[in-house]
Design a protein around this motif. Structure first.
Motif, PDB file in Angstrom:
ATOM      1  N   GLU A 282       0.833  -1.194   0.000  1.00 43.76           N
ATOM      2  CA  GLU A 282       0.000   0.000   0.000  1.00 43.76           C
ATOM      3  C   GLU A 282       0.873   1.251   0.000  1.00 43.76           C
ATOM      4  OE1 GLU A 282      -3.434   2.231   2.662  1.00 43.76           O
ATOM      5  OE2 GLU A 282      -2.713   0.241   3.206  1.00 43.76           O
ATOM      6  N   LEU A 283       0.756   2.054  -1.031  1.00 45.94           N
ATOM      7  CA  LEU A 283       1.460   3.317  -1.137  1.00 45.94           C
ATOM      8  C   LEU A 283       0.451   4.440  -1.292  1.00 45.94           C
ATOM      9  CD1 LEU A 283       4.313   2.416  -3.658  1.00 45.94           C
ATOM     10  CD2 LEU A 283       4.427   2.438  -1.182  1.00 45.94           C
ATOM     11  N   ASP A 284       0.958   5.652  -1.198  1.00 43.27           N
ATOM     12  CA  ASP A 284       0.115   6.814  -1.443  1.00 43.27           C
ATOM     13  C   ASP A 284      -0.090   6.923  -2.943  1.00 43.27           C
ATOM     14  OD1 ASP A 284      -1.059   9.245  -1.726  1.00 43.27           O
ATOM     15  OD2 ASP A 284       0.254  10.286  -0.306  1.00 43.27           O
ATOM     16  N   SER A 285      -1.311   6.665  -3.403  1.00 46.45           N
ATOM     17  CA  SER A 285      -1.566   6.590  -4.836  1.00 46.45           C
ATOM     18  C   SER A 285      -1.950   7.925  -5.450  1.00 46.45           C
ATOM     19  CB  SER A 285      -2.689   5.572  -5.095  1.00 46.45           C
ATOM     20  OG  SER A 285      -3.882   5.995  -4.449  1.00 46.45           O
ATOM     21  N   THR A 286      -1.903   8.989  -4.672  1.00 44.30           N
ATOM     22  CA  THR A 286      -2.365  10.269  -5.201  1.00 44.30           C
ATOM     23  C   THR A 286      -1.364  10.902  -6.142  1.00 44.30           C
ATOM     24  OG1 THR A 286      -1.465  11.415  -3.265  1.00 44.30           O
ATOM     25  CG2 THR A 286      -3.782  10.712  -3.187  1.00 44.30           C
ATOM     26  N   TYR A 287      -0.075  10.556  -6.034  1.00 45.26           N
ATOM     27  CA  TYR A 287       0.917  11.135  -6.918  1.00 45.26           C
ATOM     28  C   TYR A 287       2.197  10.320  -6.872  1.00 45.26           C
ATOM     29  CZ  TYR A 287       2.529  13.098  -2.476  1.00 45.26           C
ATOM     30  OH  TYR A 287       2.937  13.244  -1.169  1.00 45.26           O
ATOM     31  N   THR A 288       3.001  10.504  -7.894  1.00 44.43           N
ATOM     32  CA  THR A 288       4.297   9.848  -7.965  1.00 44.43           C
ATOM     33  C   THR A 288       5.299  10.606  -7.120  1.00 44.43           C
ATOM     34  OG1 THR A 288       3.831   9.045 -10.192  1.00 44.43           O
ATOM     35  CG2 THR A 288       6.128   9.136  -9.532  1.00 44.43           C
ATOM     36  N   ARG A 289       6.157   9.866  -6.450  1.00 42.84           N
ATOM     37  CA  ARG A 289       7.191  10.481  -5.613  1.00 42.84           C
ATOM     38  C   ARG A 289       8.565  10.025  -6.076  1.00 42.84           C
ATOM     39  NH1 ARG A 289       4.807   9.266   0.367  1.00 42.84           N
ATOM     40  NH2 ARG A 289       6.572  10.548   1.016  1.00 42.84           N
ATOM     41  N   LEU A 290       9.555  10.823  -5.775  1.00 40.93           N
ATOM     42  CA  LEU A 290      10.929  10.465  -6.111  1.00 40.93           C
ATOM     43  C   LEU A 290      11.451   9.464  -5.092  1.00 40.93           C
ATOM     44  CD1 LEU A 290      13.428  11.028  -7.933  1.00 40.93           C
ATOM     45  CD2 LEU A 290      14.153  12.679  -6.191  1.00 40.93           C
ATOM     46  N   SER A 291      12.004   8.362  -5.588  1.00 41.96           N
ATOM     47  CA  SER A 291      12.643   7.366  -4.736  1.00 41.96           C
ATOM     48  C   SER A 291      14.154   7.516  -4.865  1.00 41.96           C
ATOM     49  CB  SER A 291      12.221   5.955  -5.155  1.00 41.96           C
ATOM     50  OG  SER A 291      12.923   4.986  -4.407  1.00 41.96           O
ATOM     51  N   VAL A 292      14.829   7.640  -3.718  1.00 39.56           N
ATOM     52  CA  VAL A 292      16.261   7.910  -3.697  1.00 39.56           C
ATOM     53  C   VAL A 292      16.984   6.806  -2.937  1.00 39.56           C
ATOM     54  CG1 VAL A 292      18.073   9.533  -2.985  1.00 39.56           C
ATOM     55  CG2 VAL A 292      15.827  10.398  -3.728  1.00 39.56           C
ATOM     56  N   GLU A 293      18.015   6.254  -3.548  1.00 40.72           N
ATOM     57  CA  GLU A 293      18.971   5.393  -2.849  1.00 40.72           C
ATOM     58  C   GLU A 293      20.341   6.028  -3.032  1.00 40.72           C
ATOM     59  OE1 GLU A 293      20.921   0.913  -2.827  1.00 40.72           O
ATOM     60  OE2 GLU A 293      19.291   1.385  -4.224  1.00 40.72           O
ATOM     61  N   ALA A 294      20.945   6.470  -1.933  1.00 32.02           N
ATOM     62  CA  ALA A 294      22.225   7.177  -2.011  1.00 32.02           C
ATOM     63  C   ALA A 294      23.089   6.761  -0.829  1.00 32.02           C
ATOM     64  CB  ALA A 294      22.005   8.691  -2.001  1.00 32.02           C
ATOM     65  N   LYS A 295      24.364   6.480  -1.099  1.00 33.48           N
ATOM     66  CA  LYS A 295      25.263   6.023  -0.048  1.00 33.48           C
ATOM     67  C   LYS A 295      26.639   6.655  -0.208  1.00 33.48           C
ATOM     68  CE  LYS A 295      22.994   1.510   0.181  1.00 33.48           C
ATOM     69  NZ  LYS A 295      23.153   0.058  -0.033  1.00 33.48           N
ATOM     70  N   ILE A 296      27.182   7.121   0.915  1.00 35.93           N
ATOM     71  CA  ILE A 296      28.560   7.566   0.997  1.00 35.93           C
ATOM     72  C   ILE A 296      29.207   6.776   2.132  1.00 35.93           C
ATOM     73  CG2 ILE A 296      30.155   9.488   1.355  1.00 35.93           C
ATOM     74  CD1 ILE A 296      28.507   9.814  -1.163  1.00 35.93           C
TER      75      ILE A 296
END
Length: 287
Positions: A24-38
Motif C-alpha cells: 500500500e502506497l500513497d496513490s495520489t501522486y508519484t514520488r521520487l525514490s532515492v537510494e544514495a550512499k557515501i
C-alpha cells in the motif's frame, strides 16, 4: 547473546524473490525514490533515482534521468554523472571522512514529465568507525535459525569494546574470499549496543553461514571478512521500518514503500545513508 539477537534486523540491497507483493502506497501522486550512499571506502559513490507509485513491487521502477546531483562535505564538492538511466556515479573517487556532515543536492528533476523542475536535499553525519578487537568462526551442526529449523551453520562471533560515551549503532555483513555474500535485505544484520553499552562483547554472533546455500559454504583456509558498519540512529530506524514491510519479497530497483521515514526533502522516499566501514578478517580451519 539470545537477547541481543532479538534486536537484530536485516537490511540493505534486495532479495531474489519474484513473488508479487501488493504494498500500500500513497496513490495520489508519484514520488521520487532515492537510494544514495557515501562510505569510507575510496571509490566512486552512487545515487540511484526512480519513480515510486502504488505498483506491484516485482516491476522494475521507472528511472529518473537527467538530474543534476552534487554532494558537499563543507569543504569539497563532488559532482555525479549519469552512467545508466537513473544511476549516477561521482565523477571522481573519494572516501567519506568520519565526523563530517555530508549534504546531498538533487536538482532539475522533471518527475511528472510536465516541464516543472523540482529539487531535493538531504544531509547526514558520518559516524566514526567501530574498533573491532577480533572475530572467530565456530561450527554448529544443529543451529536453530530464525525459521526455527535446525541446520548446519558456521557462525561468526564478534569481540569488541563498545564506546560507553556514545550510543552506537552497528551493521554487519560477511565476505568469503573477498566476495560479499551477505548483501541482501535478509542477510545483513544491524543491532544497537543496548546489551553491551560500554562493555566488551564476548563473542556476539553477528554472521551466519547456512551450509545449504552454495555461496555460503565454508571450506578449509577460506578467508572470512566481517564488514562492520557504523550507522546513524536515523538510518538504523529507517532500516528497522523496512523490516516490518516484509522486504524479503521486494526485488531490485523497486524502491522503499512510501509510509516509512526518510531524510530526503520535498516528500521524496528513500534515504541518504552515510556510514563508516571497518573490515576484520580471519582464516577458517576446517577439521
Amino acid at each position: 547473546m539470545k537477547q541481543l539477537l532479538l534486536l537484530i534486523t536485516s537490511i540493505l540491497i534486495v532479495s531474489s524473490c519474484t513473488e508479487k507483493m501488493d504494498v500500500e502506497l500513497d496513490s495520489t501522486y508519484t514520488r521520487l525514490s532515492v537510494e544514495a550512499k557515501i562510505t569510507t571506502d575510496f571509490k566512486k559513490h552512487f545515487v540511484k533515482l526512480s519513480e515510486s507509485s502504488d505498483v506491484f513491487f516485482n516491476q522494475d521502477a521507472i528511472p529518473v534521468t537527467n538530474a543534476t546531483i552534487q554532494v558537499n562535505d563543507g569543504t569539497s564538492n563532488f559532482s555525479f554523472e549519469e552512467t545508466s538511466p537513473g544511476y549516477y556515479e561521482s565523477s571522481t573517487e573519494f572516501s567519506g571522512i568520519p565526523g563530517k556532515t555530508y549534504f546531498l543536492s538533487i536538482l532539475n528533476v522533471d518527475l511528472h514529465h510536465n516541464g516543472k523542475l523540482e529539487s531535493y536535499e538531504a544531509q547526514s553525519l558520518m559516524p566514526y568507525p567501530h574498533k573491532v578487537d577480533s572475530i572467530a568462526m565456530n561450527y554448529d551442526d544443529n543451529y536453530r535459525n530464525e525459521g526455527n529449523d535446525n541446520k548446519e551453520y558456521w557462525l561468526l562471533s564478534l569481540y569488541l569494546k563498545d564506546n560507553k560515551e556514545n550510543e552506537d549503532y552497528y551493521g554487519f555483513a560477511c565476505q568469503i574470499n573477498n566476495v560479499l555474500v551477505h548483501d541482501t535485505i535478509t542477510e545483513v544484520v544491524i543491532a544497537e549496543d543496548t546489551f553491551f553499552n560500554g562493555e566488551a562483547s564476548k563473542g556476539v554472533e553477528v554472521g551466519f553461514f547456512d551450509q545449504e546455500k552454495p555461496d555460503e559454504i565454508i571450506r578449509n583456509n577460506d578467508l572470512i571478512t566481517l564488514e562492520t558498519y557504523a550507522l546513524t540512529e536515523d538510518y538504523l530506524d529507517f532500516v528497522n521500518e523496512l523490516q516490518f514491510m516484509d522486504m524479503e519479497q521486494i526485488p531490485l530497483f523497486s524502491g522503499p514503500p512510501a509510509n516509512i521515514r526518510t531524510n530526503i526533502s520535498n516528500n521524496a522516499i528513500g534515504f541518504f545513508a552515510v556510514y563508516s566501514i571497518t573490515r576484520t578478517s580471519t582464516i577458517v580451519k576446517v577439521e
